[in-house]
Write a protein that holds these residues in place. Structure first.
Motif, short mmCIF file in Angstrom:
data_model
loop_
_atom_site.label_atom_id
_atom_site.label_comp_id
_atom_site.label_asym_id
_atom_site.label_seq_id
_atom_site.Cartn_x
_atom_site.Cartn_y
_atom_site.Cartn_z
N ASP A 131 -13.46 54.64 -19.41
CA ASP A 131 -13.47 55.05 -17.99
C ASP A 131 -14.65 55.94 -17.63
OD1 ASP A 131 -11.16 53.61 -17.28
OD2 ASP A 131 -9.86 55.23 -17.99
N GLN A 132 -15.63 56.06 -18.50
CA GLN A 132 -16.82 56.85 -18.19
C GLN A 132 -17.99 55.91 -17.89
OE1 GLN A 132 -17.60 60.02 -21.08
NE2 GLN A 132 -15.50 59.85 -21.82
N PRO A 133 -18.68 56.12 -16.75
CA PRO A 133 -19.79 55.23 -16.39
C PRO A 133 -20.96 55.38 -17.37
CG PRO A 133 -19.70 57.12 -14.90
CD PRO A 133 -18.47 57.19 -15.76
N ARG A 134 -21.57 54.25 -17.71
CA ARG A 134 -22.72 54.21 -18.60
C ARG A 134 -23.78 53.30 -17.99
NH1 ARG A 134 -20.60 58.08 -20.19
NH2 ARG A 134 -20.08 58.69 -22.34
N SER A 135 -24.93 53.24 -18.64
CA SER A 135 -26.03 52.41 -18.14
C SER A 135 -25.61 50.95 -18.14
CB SER A 135 -27.27 52.59 -19.02
OG SER A 135 -27.72 53.93 -19.01
N PRO A 136 -26.22 50.14 -17.25
CA PRO A 136 -25.90 48.71 -17.24
C PRO A 136 -26.18 48.06 -18.59
CG PRO A 136 -27.17 49.32 -15.29
CD PRO A 136 -27.19 50.50 -16.21
N HIS A 137 -25.47 47.00 -18.88
CA HIS A 137 -25.61 46.28 -20.14
C HIS A 137 -26.99 45.63 -20.18
CE1 HIS A 137 -24.09 43.04 -23.11
NE2 HIS A 137 -24.34 44.16 -23.76
N SER A 138 -27.80 46.03 -21.16
CA SER A 138 -29.21 45.63 -21.19
C SER A 138 -29.47 44.36 -21.99
CB SER A 138 -30.06 46.76 -21.78
OG SER A 138 -29.67 47.02 -23.12
N GLY A 139 -28.40 43.70 -22.45
CA GLY A 139 -28.59 42.49 -23.23
C GLY A 139 -27.47 41.51 -23.00
N LEU A 140 -27.42 40.50 -23.86
CA LEU A 140 -26.38 39.48 -23.83
C LEU A 140 -25.59 39.58 -25.12
CD1 LEU A 140 -25.12 36.80 -22.70
CD2 LEU A 140 -26.93 35.60 -23.96
N ASP A 141 -24.27 39.72 -25.02
CA ASP A 141 -23.41 39.75 -26.19
C ASP A 141 -22.88 38.35 -26.47
OD1 ASP A 141 -23.85 42.43 -26.40
OD2 ASP A 141 -21.80 43.05 -25.87
N ILE A 142 -23.08 37.90 -27.71
CA ILE A 142 -22.60 36.58 -28.13
C ILE A 142 -21.60 36.79 -29.26
CG2 ILE A 142 -23.27 34.30 -28.95
CD1 ILE A 142 -26.11 34.90 -27.97
N ALA A 143 -20.33 36.47 -29.01
CA ALA A 143 -19.29 36.67 -30.01
C ALA A 143 -19.35 35.56 -31.05
CB ALA A 143 -17.92 36.69 -29.34
#
Length: 265
Positions: free
Chosen positions: A147-159
């Motif tokens: 619930d704490q704001p962080r920087s936007p996701h700077s990449g692509l996550d591939i599971a």
């Protein structure tokens, strides 16, 4: 007599976080986007627009044998959705003072890697996805961790399963490897011309700094190191330091590859 109608070329639009390949005019000597030489691939200038780019008109400056020309394009603010994640290890969300010192050292190393500027490789097409799997976290998500704001996701996550081999998408040089607080085991590849890629949360690293890597070479394996909720590859693509959507870059490079080989639809 019917009135003369002039057909004006539509302005190219690029989303924040996006990539565009703009054809170069004949006689181009070099190209500047902002204060830096631009990435050139297959007679196109590759424009990477950061998430924080100002919406509105932008341009690149092309120096030709006959003088300077500009190529105009429009940056459009793209709304990215939110993602809320629960991280059991609270220390990975609110680091301790000793963690902050380590993070500071690692941040300097990463900034130096992204700042590398070496001659562009001439065999970057096509640009392959490094591992197959589900896109578990797309690029650009506005993240909230516990619930704490962080920087936007700077990449692509591939599971993918732990141990799945990770292959280089194109030729490059290993610019940096290490075990980082947030990203776990990482590899940075320098593809030249300001194009760099990063591979995070690896279970193992199979390369060393300074190695020349070819397309398809195995650089490591998918893991769950660093700040994660499960095994996946975090893949970052940066052009002149701006993080961009890897999917968009692959799409643009695929289009250029098809045009180059004459297989475009």
């Amino acid at each position: 007599m019917a009135p003369l109608v002039l057909m004006l070329a539509a302005t190219v639009t690029v989303d924040t976080g996006g990539v565009a390949a703009l054809p170069l005019p004949e006689g181009a000597v070099d190209v500047l986007y902002g204060d830096e030489p631009a990435l050139i691939v297959a007679d196109h200038v590759i424009v990477g627009v950061g998430l924080d780019a100002a919406p509105g008109p932008h341009h690149v400056v092309v120096r030709t044998v006959d003088g300077d020309e500009t190529i105009d394009f429009e940056v459009v603010a793209k709304p990215y959705p939110e993602q809320r994640l629960t991280i059991p290890d609270r220390r990975k969300v609110n680091p301790l003072p000793e963690d902050l010192e380590r993070i500071g050292r690692e941040t300097k190393l990463q900034r130096a890697a992204y700042a590398r500027r070496t001659p562009v490789r001439q065999d970057l097409l096509p640009f392959k996805q490094p591992v197959q799997g589900i896109y578990s976290s797309p690029f650009g998500l506005r993240r909230f961790l516990n619930d704490q704001p962080r920087s936007p996701h700077s990449g692509l996550d591939i599971a993918a399963d732990t141990g799945t081999p990770v292959a280089a998408p194109a030729p490059g040089t290993v610019a940096l490897t290490g075990d980082f607080f947030f990203s776990g085991n990482v590899v940075f590849l320098d593809h030249g011309g300001g194009l760099l890629t990063m591979y995070g949360h690896l279970d193992r690293i199979d390369v060393r700094e300074g190695m020349d890597i070819d397309r398809g070479d195995i650089i490591g394996a998918v893991g769950a190191t660093g700040r994660v909720t499960g095994p996946h590859l975090h893949w970052t693509v940066a052009i002149q330091g701006d993080r961009v959507d890897p999917i968009t870059l692959m799409r643009e490079f695929d289009r250029l590859a098809a045009e180059t080989t004459g297989t475009a639809n």
